[in-house]
Enzyme design. Structure first.
Site, short mmCIF file in Angstrom:
data_model
loop_
_atom_site.label_atom_id
_atom_site.label_comp_id
_atom_site.label_asym_id
_atom_site.label_seq_id
_atom_site.Cartn_x
_atom_site.Cartn_y
_atom_site.Cartn_z
N HIS A 163 -24.33 27.47 21.37
CA HIS A 163 -24.67 26.11 20.95
C HIS A 163 -23.54 25.43 20.19
O HIS A 163 -23.44 24.20 20.21
CB HIS A 163 -26.01 26.09 20.23
CG HIS A 163 -27.10 26.29 21.24
ND1 HIS A 163 -27.51 27.54 21.63
CD2 HIS A 163 -27.75 25.41 22.03
CE1 HIS A 163 -28.40 27.42 22.59
NE2 HIS A 163 -28.57 26.14 22.85
N ASN A 193 -28.01 27.62 31.51
CA ASN A 193 -27.33 28.43 30.49
C ASN A 193 -28.09 29.74 30.30
O ASN A 193 -27.50 30.81 30.28
CB ASN A 193 -27.28 27.68 29.15
CG ASN A 193 -26.68 26.31 29.30
OD1 ASN A 193 -25.94 26.07 30.25
ND2 ASN A 193 -27.02 25.40 28.42
N ASP A 194 -29.39 29.61 30.16
CA ASP A 194 -30.19 30.83 30.00
C ASP A 194 -30.44 31.50 31.34
O ASP A 194 -30.44 32.72 31.42
CB ASP A 194 -31.52 30.49 29.31
CG ASP A 194 -31.31 30.37 27.81
OD1 ASP A 194 -30.61 31.23 27.25
OD2 ASP A 194 -31.83 29.42 27.21
N CYS A 244 -30.71 20.72 33.51
CA CYS A 244 -30.17 20.26 32.23
C CYS A 244 -29.23 21.28 31.60
O CYS A 244 -28.75 21.08 30.49
CB CYS A 244 -31.29 19.89 31.26
SG CYS A 244 -32.37 21.27 30.90
N ARG A 282 -25.13 35.19 26.20
CA ARG A 282 -24.29 33.99 26.36
C ARG A 282 -23.32 33.76 25.21
O ARG A 282 -22.41 32.95 25.32
CB ARG A 282 -25.16 32.75 26.62
CG ARG A 282 -26.07 32.38 25.49
CD ARG A 282 -27.16 31.42 25.95
NE ARG A 282 -26.84 30.03 25.68
CZ ARG A 282 -27.70 29.04 25.82
NH1 ARG A 282 -28.93 29.26 26.25
NH2 ARG A 282 -27.36 27.80 25.55
N GLU A 303 -35.73 28.85 33.22
CA GLU A 303 -34.51 29.46 32.69
C GLU A 303 -34.64 30.97 32.55
O GLU A 303 -33.73 31.64 32.08
CB GLU A 303 -34.06 28.80 31.38
CG GLU A 303 -35.16 28.55 30.39
CD GLU A 303 -34.69 27.75 29.16
OE1 GLU A 303 -33.49 27.46 29.03
OE2 GLU A 303 -35.56 27.43 28.34
N ARG A 314 -37.88 18.35 24.32
CA ARG A 314 -38.15 19.76 24.51
C ARG A 314 -38.74 20.33 23.22
O ARG A 314 -38.19 20.11 22.14
CB ARG A 314 -36.86 20.52 24.85
CG ARG A 314 -37.15 22.01 24.99
CD ARG A 314 -35.97 22.77 25.44
NE ARG A 314 -34.97 22.90 24.39
CZ ARG A 314 -33.82 23.53 24.58
NH1 ARG A 314 -33.52 24.01 25.78
NH2 ARG A 314 -32.94 23.63 23.61
C1 PEP Z 1 -30.30 26.06 29.19
O1 PEP Z 1 -30.64 27.21 28.86
O2 PEP Z 1 -29.64 25.81 30.22
C2 PEP Z 1 -30.67 24.92 28.34
C3 PEP Z 1 -30.45 23.69 28.72
O3 PEP Z 1 -31.20 25.20 27.11
P1 PEP Z 1 -30.33 25.70 25.86
O4 PEP Z 1 -28.88 25.62 26.24
O5 PEP Z 1 -30.65 24.81 24.72
O6 PEP Z 1 -30.82 27.08 25.68
MG MG Z 2 -32.12 27.42 27.34
#
Ligand code: PEP
Ligand code: MG
Length: 588
Positions: free
Chosen positions: A195, A461-462, A509, A472, A438, A338
């Site tokens: 993040h 991402n997840d 996203c 990650r 995810e 979210r």
């Molecule tokens: C993701 O996991 O792709 C996502 C958009 O959520 P975050 O990155 O906040 O976990």
């Molecule tokens: Mg995520």
């Protein structure tokens, strides 16, 4: 002599400036016995150091730059209060007076005792306060040891133009330093979808992570060049390198400021397919940026940032005002909120993984945590429902892994709707509820989720983290992070197809959506809705506007049949538009 170091470029851009090193490492704590006549002075030394620490914190608090999230002030308040607490100081004073211990050692002994006590507590909230104790004690220790305070925390510090080197940075550090005008940052650890990295991209700060051992080669004030796109750091660059990077920086600036002309244009392919292009936001200040780039709305509002850097979570009223503000600023455009995704690398000061959570990414995070803690979840759902009376709000549930979680959330929402109706409070009875795909389990069963929800959004991402079994934030396994891996592409494709079959929209996203290398492939796989951080939105729009769906027809088939990510990357190269065509189409 110029030294070139290589890390992982996670936020593009070129920065040139002096280095500033942030050391947070362990302090060397001396241990000695006092002479009886020294005891009084030593006790006073400790009391004075505590007062100085409080003064420092008050000064930092007073000089928080305008626009910084209120949570940072709340965190500083909590630390000031902790220094007032006799539990912190009483025992060290006793150790000084009765056992003739020096102040630094006595304070360390109390810190260790408190940390142990916090860790043994059953209450997750109290257990996690140990980090605050460590931070506060560390500040007093630095004063006792006559170390200067950390520069980015000093009220009148000017980091304008500096390139920050740190072992790791928290999202809160990143926000504070951005306000002080840093030019770039480089960390020894961290991954591309942590993040802090996501925040760097959305704040437009060039950044590199995973530059191991950087501290061995760099000293404060060394002249540095950072190339955030390529992950390169040049220490003490020669004149030729300086001239080269200065001219590249100017070219880049011209290119990105030129993109603003696309702001008002709809994100439409050459052959007329309209693509929904929305923005991801983390901080309330991002709302304006969403409008500046002409996004079609907010496709992901990461509300957990409202909960960071503060001692207590925001209550329903504060959340309601925040969501209402988002809808009002967006003036009728959709806002996808979210629900809380706390846990794993998104820690708050009152919630860090407990001692048993050896794999926090696989632990109690997001909807799992919310369903276990109604006192945390219900105020947020109430706030979202109340704000939904004022505009086009959509609610999105993160980290779903089974349908039972969907049913549980929908039941709570229904219950809250009854509560609100009973109290005569307005809300949108048809509030769309969607879910993030995810977790691979959810992607494989996307058809089932699609039948129960109003929309889906793919969190790559997840999804990539869990599909590839890589943390990650762990740079040691970054090399396995591959959005083009056949398994990832199949899951993405399957999810898009499931949405299509059920007649509900599917967005993406995760960071993959905003990476221009993958935009065409995602279009070919059938994606019609992207949510990306505002800083890359116009570049993605440009690519969409240059694309022709008809010419991408066999791209999906070929990519899905490829045995490895590297083969897909080679196929994508074939579909890249020649530079000349790019230039022509963007000026038309
Ligand atoms: C993701 O996991 O792709 C996502 C958009 O959520 P975050 O990155 O906040 O976990
Ligand atoms: Mg995520």
């Amino acid at each position: 002599m110029t030294i070139a170091l290589h890390g992982l470029g996670i936020s593009r851009g070129i920065a040139i400036g002096p280095a500033h090193i942030i050391e947070r490492g362990q302090l060397d704590i001396p241990e000695y016995e006092l002479e009886p006549e020294q005891v009084g002075d030593e006790a006073r030394r400790l009391q004075e150091a505590v007062l100085v620490a409080q003064e420092q914190l008050r000064a930092i608090r007073q000089h928080i730059p305008a626009g910084t999230t209120a949570e940072i002030a709340a965190l500083i308040d909590a630390h000031i209060l902790m220094l007032d607490d006799t539990a912190l100081i009483h025992e060290p004073l006793r150790l000084i007076r009765e056992e003739r211990r020096n102040a630094e050692w006595a304070l360390k002994a109390q810190r260790d005792a408190l940390v142990r006590a916090f860790e043994e507590m059953d209450d997750a909230y109290l257990r996690t306060r140990r980090d605050d104790v460590v931070h506060v004690v560390n500040r007093v220790q630095r004063i006792l040891l006559r170390h200067s305070p950390l520069r980015h925390e000093q009220p009148d510090s000017r980091l304008t133009g500096y390139i920050i080197f740190a072992d790791d940075l928290t999202p809160a550090d990143t926000v504070l330093m951005q306000h002080q005008g840093i030019a770039a940052f480089v960390t020894e650890y961290g991954g591309p979808t942590s993040h802090t990295s996501i925040l760097a991209r959305s704040l437009g700060i060039p950044a590199i992570v995973g530059l191991h051992q950087a501290h061995l080669y760099i000293r404060d004030e060394d002249p540095i060049i950072v190339d955030g796109s390529r992950g390169v750091v040049l220490v003490d660059p020669d004149d030729a390198s300086l001239a080269f990077y200065q001219s590249r920086r100017e070219q880049d600036q011209r290119y990105y400021s030129g993109l603003i002309r696309l702001k008002g244009a709809p994100a439409c392919t050459r052959d007329g397919v309209r693509i929904q292009l929305q923005a991801n936001v983390e901080l309330p200040r991002d709302f304006d940026q969403v409008l500046q780039v002409g996004a079609d709305g907010i496709g992901l509002y990461r509300t957990e940032f409202l909960f960071m850097n503060r001692a207590t979570p925001p209550d329903e009223e504060e959340q309601y005002r925040n969501y209402l503000h988002a809808v009002q600023v967006l003036g009728g455009l959709p806002v996808t909120i979210r629900t809380l995704d706390l846990g794993a690398d998104k820690e708050t000061d009152d919630r860090r993984p407990g001692p048993l959570a050896a794999n926090p990414a696989l632990g109690l995070r997001a909807v799992r945590l919310c369903l276990q803690e109604p006192a945390l979840f219900r105020p947020q759902l109430r706030a979202i429902l109340r704000a939904s009376a004022a505009g086009d709000i959509r609610l999105m549930i993160p980290m779903l892994s089974n349908l039972h979680e969907v049913e549980q959330v929908l039941d709570i929402i229904e219950d809250i709707k009854r509560e609100l109706s009973g109290a005569g409070i307005e809300f949108n009875p048809g509030l769309p509820v969607g879910g993030m795909i995810e977790v691979p389990a959810a992607a494989v069963c996307a058809d089932m989720f699609a039948r129960r929800l109003d929309f889906l959004s793919i969190g790559t991402n997840d999804l990539i983290q869990y599909t590839m079994a890589i943390d990650r934030v762990n740079d040691e396994v970054n090399y396995l992070y591959d959005p083009l891996h056949p398994a990832v592409l199949r899951l993405v494709h399957g999810t898009i197809a499931a949405g299509l079959a059920a007649g509900i929209p599917v967005a993406m996203c995760g960071e993959m959506a905003g990476d221009i290398r993958y935009v065409r492939l995602l279009l070919a796989l059938g994606l019609r809705s992207f949510s990306v951080h505002p800083a890359s939105l116009l570049e993605v729009k440009q690519l969409i506007m240059e694309s022709e769906m008809t010419s991408l027809q066999d791209l999906a088939q070929r990519a899905l049949a490829a045995p490895a990510g590297a083969n897909v990357a080679a196929i994508l190269e074939e579909f890249r538009l020649p530079a000349a065509a790019t230039a022509n189409s963007t000026t038309s």
